[in-house]
Design a protein around this motif. Structure first.
Motif, PDB file in Angstrom:
ATOM      1  N   ARG A 140       0.763  -1.203  -0.005  1.00 31.14           N
ATOM      2  CA  ARG A 140      -0.023   0.089  -0.182  1.00 31.14           C
ATOM      3  C   ARG A 140       1.006   1.233  -0.055  1.00 31.14           C
ATOM      4  O   ARG A 140       0.576   2.322   0.783  1.00 31.14           O
ATOM      5  CB  ARG A 140      -1.147   0.098   1.410  1.00 31.14           C
ATOM      6  CG  ARG A 140      -2.021  -1.275   1.275  1.00 31.14           C
ATOM      7  CD  ARG A 140      -2.729  -1.195   2.448  1.00 31.14           C
ATOM      8  NE  ARG A 140      -3.968  -2.190   2.318  1.00 31.14           N
ATOM      9  CZ  ARG A 140      -4.733  -2.265   1.625  1.00 31.14           C
ATOM     10  NH1 ARG A 140      -5.283  -1.509   1.021  1.00 31.14           N
ATOM     11  NH2 ARG A 140      -5.768  -3.477   1.699  1.00 31.14           N
TER      12      ARG A 140
ATOM     13  N   SER B 224       2.517   4.760  -0.610  1.00 32.34           N
ATOM     14  CA  SER B 224       1.815   6.030  -1.004  1.00 32.34           C
ATOM     15  C   SER B 224       1.892   6.435  -2.301  1.00 32.34           C
ATOM     16  O   SER B 224       0.813   7.172  -2.787  1.00 32.34           O
ATOM     17  CB  SER B 224       2.202   7.001   0.079  1.00 32.34           C
ATOM     18  OG  SER B 224       3.600   7.188  -0.025  1.00 32.34           O
TER      19      SER B 224
ATOM     20  N   ARG C 166      -3.083   5.769  -8.094  1.00 37.04           N
ATOM     21  CA  ARG C 166      -4.419   5.357  -8.606  1.00 37.04           C
ATOM     22  C   ARG C 166      -5.645   6.492  -8.572  1.00 37.04           C
ATOM     23  O   ARG C 166      -6.541   6.833  -9.206  1.00 37.04           O
ATOM     24  CB  ARG C 166      -4.916   4.495  -7.062  1.00 37.04           C
ATOM     25  CG  ARG C 166      -6.062   3.868  -7.481  1.00 37.04           C
ATOM     26  CD  ARG C 166      -6.674   3.047  -6.069  1.00 37.04           C
ATOM     27  NE  ARG C 166      -5.681   1.809  -5.937  1.00 37.04           N
ATOM     28  CZ  ARG C 166      -5.934   0.712  -6.572  1.00 37.04           C
ATOM     29  NH1 ARG C 166      -6.685   0.747  -7.480  1.00 37.04           N
ATOM     30  NH2 ARG C 166      -4.904  -0.372  -6.231  1.00 37.04           N
ATOM     31  N   LYS C 167      -5.203   7.635  -7.608  1.00 34.56           N
ATOM     32  CA  LYS C 167      -6.110   8.760  -7.844  1.00 34.56           C
ATOM     33  C   LYS C 167      -5.908   9.623  -9.200  1.00 34.56           C
ATOM     34  O   LYS C 167      -6.852  10.027  -9.646  1.00 34.56           O
ATOM     35  CB  LYS C 167      -5.660   9.585  -6.718  1.00 34.56           C
ATOM     36  CG  LYS C 167      -6.453  11.095  -6.649  1.00 34.56           C
ATOM     37  CD  LYS C 167      -6.198  11.940  -5.312  1.00 34.56           C
ATOM     38  CE  LYS C 167      -7.383  13.034  -5.173  1.00 34.56           C
ATOM     39  NZ  LYS C 167      -7.393  14.000  -6.453  1.00 34.56           N
TER      40      LYS C 167
ATOM     41  N   SER D 242      -0.960   4.883  -4.404  1.00 33.56           N
ATOM     42  CA  SER D 242      -2.125   5.561  -4.161  1.00 33.56           C
ATOM     43  C   SER D 242      -2.461   6.829  -4.869  1.00 33.56           C
ATOM     44  O   SER D 242      -3.575   7.198  -5.423  1.00 33.56           O
ATOM     45  CB  SER D 242      -2.343   6.027  -2.561  1.00 33.56           C
ATOM     46  OG  SER D 242      -2.246   4.853  -1.592  1.00 33.56           O
ATOM     47  N   LYS D 243      -1.082   7.592  -4.973  1.00 35.38           N
ATOM     48  CA  LYS D 243      -1.524   8.973  -5.749  1.00 35.38           C
ATOM     49  C   LYS D 243      -1.593   8.560  -7.264  1.00 35.38           C
ATOM     50  O   LYS D 243      -2.480   9.216  -7.895  1.00 35.38           O
ATOM     51  CB  LYS D 243       0.297   9.496  -5.525  1.00 35.38           C
ATOM     52  CG  LYS D 243       0.241  10.216  -4.240  1.00 35.38           C
ATOM     53  CD  LYS D 243       1.682  10.653  -4.153  1.00 35.38           C
ATOM     54  CE  LYS D 243       2.067  11.134  -2.685  1.00 35.38           C
ATOM     55  NZ  LYS D 243       3.333  11.846  -2.694  1.00 35.38           N
TER      56      LYS D 243
END
Length: 319
Positions: A220, A222, A228-229, A225-226
């Motif tokens: 996971r 970070s 994916r956004k 995640s960025k």
């Protein structure tokens, strides 16, 4: 080539419009109404300007009427390096490179049409139109020539530019890209799905799986995640149009015409733009240099140190 008209209205045009506004109401409705009208006009002008310049980006309008977001970083007197993003991302995918690159270059990043804050018109896009967006952006900023580094979709654009406008490109970096990605059926399925309202979350999972090693996804991270956004923030209509551009592009024969010094960077574990694709590009472009990094798809993210070193060293080479 015709110079594109700047999007920002000249100060004189604002002054003329304000003068006409004053003349049209002078003595007609009293001082209070006149002041209110001036205030409303200035407020409207500020709102329009804010649409064209923000803290994060500036905008210009292409020849076909689309607004493209772009950002400049680094010293104004340095050679210009244009960075072109992967599909389903935006110009922030290059954030990690800005500190290193701006030590040597003036960095110009932009959101490819259909992505980020740029317009996402309906219909099929083409690599040619995306290439013209870059040329028109350069014209808008009075940039006669620049280095170009494109990754994935950005690499398609870079190849088109070096084929059709080689005089505008100094040195070319093609990272994790291809000259042709088939079969067409897979792109048609994605286009139909997106136009039918498919969830972008499913595409988020697909792209993340194609871009990053499993250990980063499972941890996971970070950074994952960025990105994916970025996918989730991409316009479905823009993504569909971009899929069409990839589907309809085959540069395998014409890249042999590229005269520019070229560095090709591939990923040993890239499952989309295979390392074999990088090898084929390097073998087709006269004098091209090939480096395969131990990465998946986003080589600038997964192995940023080596990526930055390779790009800087190549662009600063005199031969």
């Amino acid at each position: 080539m015709q110079q594109k008209k700047a999007t920002y209205p000249p100060a004189g045009r604002h002054l003329l419009a304000l003068t006409l506004a004053l003349l049209s109401i002078n003595g007609a409705s009293g001082e209070g109404y006149r002041l209110l009208t001036i205030k409303n006009y200035l407020t409207t002008m500020k709102q329009q300007t804010d649409l064209l310049t923000t803290k994060e980006a500036q905008y210009f309008t292409t020849g076909d009427g689309q607004q493209i977001a772009f950002k400049l970083d680094g010293p104004e007197d340095a050679p210009v390096l244009i960075l072109s993003n992967s599909i389903a991302t935006n110009f922030r995918m290059w954030e990690g490179q800005i500190p290193a690159f701006t030590q040597h270059f003036r960095i110009l990043r932009f959101d490819t049409r259909g992505h980020g804050s740029s317009d996402a018109p309906a219909g099929n896009y083409s690599i040619a139109r995306m290439g013209w967006d870059v040329i028109e952006l350069m014209n808008h900023l009075n940039i006669q020539h620049a280095h170009f580094c494109g990754l994935s979709l950005g690499g398609f654009i870079g190849q088109w530019l070096a084929i059709h406008a080689p005089d505008r490109i100094n040195r070319l970096v093609l990272a994790n890209t291809s000259s042709h990605l088939g079969p067409q059926a897979q792109w048609n399925e994605h286009i139909i799905s997106l136009n039918a309202g498919a969830s972008m979350h499913a595409y988020g999972d697909m792209f993340i799986g194609n871009w990053f090693p499993q250990k980063m996804i499972e941890a996971r991270d970070s950074t994952v995640s960025k990105f994916r956004k970025m996918v989730l923030d991409t316009s479905p209509q823009g993504l569909a149009g971009s899929f069409a551009a990839v589907r309809d592009t085959d540069l395998r024969r014409t890249i042999t015409l590229i005269p520019n010094p070229t560095l090709v960077i591939g990923g040993a574990y890239d499952g989309v733009t295979l390392p074999e694709h990088s090898e084929e590009i390097a073998a087709s472009i006269p004098g091209a240099r090939l480096v395969i990094l131990p990465v998946v798809h986003l080589s600038n993210v997964e192995n940023s140190d080596d990526f930055e070193r390779l790009v800087i060293d190549f662009l600063l080479t005199d031969d």
